[in-house]
Scaffold this motif. Structure first.
Motif, short mmCIF file in Angstrom:
data_model
loop_
_atom_site.label_atom_id
_atom_site.label_comp_id
_atom_site.label_asym_id
_atom_site.label_seq_id
_atom_site.Cartn_x
_atom_site.Cartn_y
_atom_site.Cartn_z
N HIS A 165 0.84 -1.20 0.00
CA HIS A 165 0.00 0.00 0.00
C HIS A 165 0.87 1.24 0.00
O HIS A 165 1.86 1.34 0.71
N GLY A 167 1.26 5.59 0.19
CA GLY A 167 0.80 6.59 1.13
C GLY A 167 1.79 6.86 2.24
O GLY A 167 1.53 7.65 3.14
N GLU A 169 4.54 6.08 5.46
CA GLU A 169 4.50 5.42 6.76
C GLU A 169 3.56 6.15 7.70
O GLU A 169 3.62 7.36 7.86
N SER A 276 -2.98 2.94 6.32
CA SER A 276 -2.58 3.82 5.22
C SER A 276 -3.59 4.94 5.09
O SER A 276 -4.79 4.69 4.92
N GLU A 277 -3.09 6.17 5.22
CA GLU A 277 -3.92 7.36 5.04
C GLU A 277 -5.19 7.31 5.89
O GLU A 277 -6.30 7.59 5.44
N SER A 281 -5.50 -0.94 5.92
CA SER A 281 -5.23 -1.47 4.58
C SER A 281 -4.96 -2.97 4.58
O SER A 281 -5.06 -3.61 3.53
#
Length: 312
Positions: A165, A167, A169, A276-277, A281
């Protein structure tokens, strides 16, 4: 064997174990590989070894490659029941963690992705990304050319980065908040909120509490949310299987936030999260006792935070 030679080996044992763990994904196998290297060090003509650290790195790497190529290892991994052995934050076997690449190389998600690499590609990737060896040094360790080393690491990076994924860390504090919210939604039955906390391409892998012969693999937010909701729903049967009513702790495992189910100071299962973000994920659920033995050793020496759920 003189004390100086033993001290020389012991000074590098941690680095060698960290290298072996990244290559094998198993702390027990990594310890065996390092011990085999010690026996070879003991039997070697050490006066003819110009750079002991380089010699030991080569020995451990090639011992790990032999294990990865063995018929038994290929069968176990091809059988669909292999997962890395998780390690609690602070375990020295996790090794160097100064850079994003070093931290990422020991995450459960990347250790699983590296299963798709050939043994040599895996070795080159680990030596380059996690330990910053030059291509000239890698060529000497693996008895390949520098150009071959460059080609192997290029192919490995493509295969690993194609599925991980993006984006960047996640900040540990932010990642923990996401996991806390996710756990709250999972235990309260708010399936819609669970779905909203998952990325569109979320994946989940579980060993099914160690009861099945194959791993459970799930994709799509709805299927993952349904599976998680069922998994976190407390029942008497689950408590009997766990040996009691677990307390739920949040800790870091292989560099990622994780929920640990603990009964009588014994970790009976973990779920590690990729974040992630601001969303989850990936999830990796591990409950097979054999995979949790070293983590339990670390947990007994650990001073955990208060549980987020005192009795599940």
């Amino acid at each position: 064997m003189e004390a100086a030679a033993i001290d020389r080996f012991e000074a590098g044992r941690g680095r060698l174990a960290s290298l072996a763990y990244r290559l094998l994904g198993s702390a027990a196998d990594a310890e065996d590989a390092v011990q085999d290297a010690f026996l070879r060090w003991q039997a070697a003509d050490r006066e003819r070894i110009a750079v002991p650290e380089a010699w030991l790195t080569k020995v451990v790497t090639n011992l790990c490659l032999d294990r990865l190529r063995s018929a038994q290892a290929r069968h176990e991994r091809a059988a669909g029941a292999w997962l890395p052995e998780p390690l609690l934050e602070g375990d020295p076997m996790l090794g160097p963690a100064d850079s994003f690449e070093q931290r990422e190389s020991v995450s459960l998600a990347v250790l699983i992705l590296m299963e798709r690499l050939s043994p040599v590609e895996r070795a080159v990737y680990v030596l380059r990304e996690a330990f910053s060896y030059s291509h000239a040094e890698i060529a000497g360790i693996l008895d390949i050319s520098e150009s071959a080393s460059q080609q192997h690491v290029h192919r490995a990076r493509i295969r690993v980065t194609a599925e991980r994924h993006r984006g960047g860390e996640a900040d540990p504090a932010s990642a923990r908040r996401v996991v806390e919210e996710f756990l709250s939604a999972a235990t309260s039955g708010r399936t819609e909120r669970l779905v909203a906390l998952l990325t569109d391409d979320v994946t989940a892998v579980s060993d099914g509490a160690g009861l099945g012969r194959r791993l459970l693999r799930l994709r799509t937010r709805e299927r993952v949310a349904s599976f998680v909701r069922a998994g976190f729903r407390p029942t008497e049967a689950k408590r009997r299987l766990a040996g009691g009513s677990p307390a739920m702790h949040i800790a870091r495992v292989n560099g990622s936030p994780a929920v640990l189910a603990v009964v009588d100071d014994r970790v009976v299962g973990i779920v590690a999260f990729g974040v992630s973000e601001g969303k989850v994920s990936s999830l990796h659920g591990i409950a097979a006792a054999a995979r949790l033995s070293r983590l339990n050793e670390s947990w007994r020496r650990h001073e955990p935070d208060a549980p987020i759920i005192a009795a599940w």
